[in-house]
Design a protein around this motif. Structure first.
Motif, mmCIF file in Angstrom:
data_model
loop_
_atom_site.group_PDB
_atom_site.id
_atom_site.type_symbol
_atom_site.label_atom_id
_atom_site.label_comp_id
_atom_site.label_asym_id
_atom_site.label_seq_id
_atom_site.Cartn_x
_atom_site.Cartn_y
_atom_site.Cartn_z
ATOM 1 N N ALA A 82 1.099 -1.529 -0.033
ATOM 2 C CA ALA A 82 -0.136 -0.097 0.162
ATOM 3 C C ALA A 82 0.843 1.472 0.198
ATOM 4 C CB ALA A 82 -1.093 0.005 1.600
ATOM 5 N N MET A 83 0.457 1.837 -0.757
ATOM 6 C CA MET A 83 1.991 3.366 -0.151
ATOM 7 C C MET A 83 0.743 4.468 0.598
ATOM 8 S SD MET A 83 3.017 3.395 -3.937
ATOM 9 C CE MET A 83 2.888 5.779 -4.001
ATOM 10 N N GLY A 84 1.711 4.457 0.636
ATOM 11 C CA GLY A 84 1.770 5.668 2.898
ATOM 12 C C GLY A 84 1.535 4.540 3.373
ATOM 13 N N SER A 85 1.728 3.290 3.835
ATOM 14 C CA SER A 85 1.797 1.996 4.934
ATOM 15 C C SER A 85 3.184 1.927 5.042
ATOM 16 C CB SER A 85 2.085 1.033 4.506
ATOM 17 O OG SER A 85 2.003 -0.179 5.680
ATOM 18 N N PRO A 86 3.802 3.039 6.191
ATOM 19 C CA PRO A 86 5.279 2.624 6.946
ATOM 20 C C PRO A 86 6.060 1.859 6.739
ATOM 21 C CG PRO A 86 3.493 2.441 8.636
ATOM 22 C CD PRO A 86 3.170 2.814 7.499
ATOM 23 N N VAL A 87 5.212 0.407 6.145
ATOM 24 C CA VAL A 87 5.810 -0.834 5.385
ATOM 25 C C VAL A 87 6.635 -1.196 4.609
ATOM 26 C CG1 VAL A 87 4.344 -2.535 5.537
ATOM 27 C CG2 VAL A 87 5.903 -3.477 7.120
ATOM 28 N N SER A 88 5.440 -0.246 3.919
ATOM 29 C CA SER A 88 6.047 -0.279 2.152
ATOM 30 C C SER A 88 7.477 -0.499 1.940
ATOM 31 C CB SER A 88 4.902 0.557 1.392
ATOM 32 O OG SER A 88 3.648 -0.269 1.926
ATOM 33 N N PRO A 89 8.080 0.984 2.081
ATOM 34 C CA PRO A 89 9.004 1.824 1.978
ATOM 35 C C PRO A 89 10.543 0.238 2.042
ATOM 36 C CG PRO A 89 8.596 3.317 3.272
ATOM 37 C CD PRO A 89 7.685 1.536 3.457
ATOM 38 N N ILE A 90 10.196 0.237 3.310
ATOM 39 C CA ILE A 90 10.939 -1.167 3.911
ATOM 40 C C ILE A 90 10.940 -2.606 3.043
ATOM 41 C CG2 ILE A 90 11.693 -2.879 5.856
ATOM 42 C CD1 ILE A 90 10.583 -1.241 7.465
#
Length: 403
Positions: free
Chosen positions: A70-78
């Motif tokens: 999901a865009m905006g989820s803090p776990v997505s970039p990781i």
């Protein structure tokens, strides 16, 4: 020089494959047991729950995101970065003549390689995984932008670096006379100066960048004093000891000019760090990127009921949908229902949302504030939060309808 950019990385990341990659990394991590009691399998299952339960509402209908993070989820970039580590390792290892230089920041990669190999390597990147597709950009006139850095080839073969701005960049920054904490305004200057000091390699280019910044910031109202201010001293991280002077805790306050500063000074004397955040902004008032819920479907609210036939009022709060809570006021145990039965009044339809708050404790405080302010006749108590009497003059001296 050439740069490669992944198209829509977050929403293209294959979830199950990423989870397998992450679990393998956790299994090989010998220090994991010292940081958590969870096993690699348990961490992966929790991560799967976060990645596969993304829902959103559009045009009155609910949808589930079945692909990507999901865009905006803090776990997505990781998750995206860990997947890209696996991807680039495989891509570089399976190409006969890998780039001489390869650097990557999440979905943006820069490379130095022979011109004849750029197109084959681009095709190779796009063949590794069906979800991950790259675009490419070649250097022009010896220069290549990557993120906010412009890399330029000098006559002697070395590279120089400067700040890159797109042609659509507006040079619009936080206005100095806006209702924002001073630390945020000084942060604008510190950030821009830090970028110029650490990215630009030539003194002449740095002088040009400084002059550009002074010009655009003066348009935004920044004074010569603000530009020359040394700003906050950066604290070097260090291990915790029994004499550690770092803050005991952190608290965030809504910013009100003249008030927040005074409260901040008092709190900081106790060893607690204070951060300020704008409370009411034009963006918050005007921009609504998501479909709004109907008032009856809104959750986490403080609400106000008014009798149809008299001035009797009731203030309450609920974590659930408002319409479900209103239906409960028809029960005989409800003071609202008892009022209707006693005086033969009509069931109320005058329901107003006074406040929205998802957090349990804060919602209880807001309920108590509104009860104290309005003194509704149907409430049996002052709410589930006991508001100290010292707040009486403050609560009764202002209109709380927009808090």
């Amino acid at each position: 020089m050439v740069s490669f950019d992944v198209s829509a990385l977050f929403t293209s990341v294959p979830v199950e494959e990423s989870l397998k990659i992450i679990q393998d990394k956790l299994t090989l991590d010998t220090s994991l047991s010292g940081r958590t009691k969870l096993s690699p399998q348990q961490v992966t299952e929790l991560l799967r729950l976060c990645l596969t339960t993304t829902y959103f509402k559009y045009d009155g209908k609910f949808y589930s995101q079945v692909e990507g993070a999901a865009m905006g989820s803090p776990v997505s970039p990781i998750v995206a970065n860990l997947f890209m580590e696996w991807f680039e390792s495989r891509a570089l290892a399976t190409f006969p003549s890998p780039p001489k230089v390869w650097v990557r920041y999440v979905n943006d990669a820069g490379a130095v390689m022979k011109s004849s190999l750029i197109e084959p390597f681009h095709r190779h990147l796009n063949s590794i995984h069906p979800n991950i597709k790259f675009t490419k950009e070649l250097e022009e006139n010896g220069s290549l932008p990557m993120l906010d850095v412009l890399m330029s080839r000098k006559e002697d073969g070395w590279l120089k670096f400067s700040v890159f701005r797109k042609s659509t960049h507006t040079d619009q920054y936080l206005q100095f006379d806006s209702h924002q904490p001073m630390e945020h305004k000084m942060g604008v200057i510190r950030t821009l100066r830090h970028r110029a000091d650490h990215i630009i390699t030539e003194d002449e280019d740095r002088a040009i960048e400084y002059e550009h910044l002074r010009t655009v910031l003066s348009v935004a109202g920044y004074t010569k004093w603000a530009w020359q201010s040394p700003g906050r001293t950066k604290v070097t991280p260090h291990p915790r000891t029994h004499t550690d002077s770092r803050p005991k805790s952190h608290v965030t306050l809504p910013y009100v000019a003249g008030v927040t500063e005074a409260i901040t000074r008092k709190i900081r004397k106790t060893g607690v760090a204070v951060h300020s955040t704008p409370h009411t902004t034009i963006r918050r008032l005007l921009v609504a990127p998501k479909d709004k819920d109907k008032p009856d479907d809104t959750c986490g609210v403080v609400y106000h009921l008014t009798c149809e036939d008299c001035d009797a009022q009731y203030v309450g709060e609920t974590e659930r949908a408002l319409k479900k809570r209103i239906s409960e006021h028809k029960r005989d145990s409800s003071p609202v229902a008892q009022h209707m039965q006693t005086y033969k009044h009509q069931p109320t339809k005058k329901v107003t949302i006074l406040d929205r708050e998802s957090r349990w404790f804060e919602r209880g405080v807001k309920e108590a504030v509104h009860i104290r302010s309005r003194s509704p006749s149907l409430n049996r108590d002052q709410g589930r939060h006991r508001l100290p009497p010292i707040y009486n003059s403050l609560v009764q001296s202002r209109d709380l309808g927009d808090l």
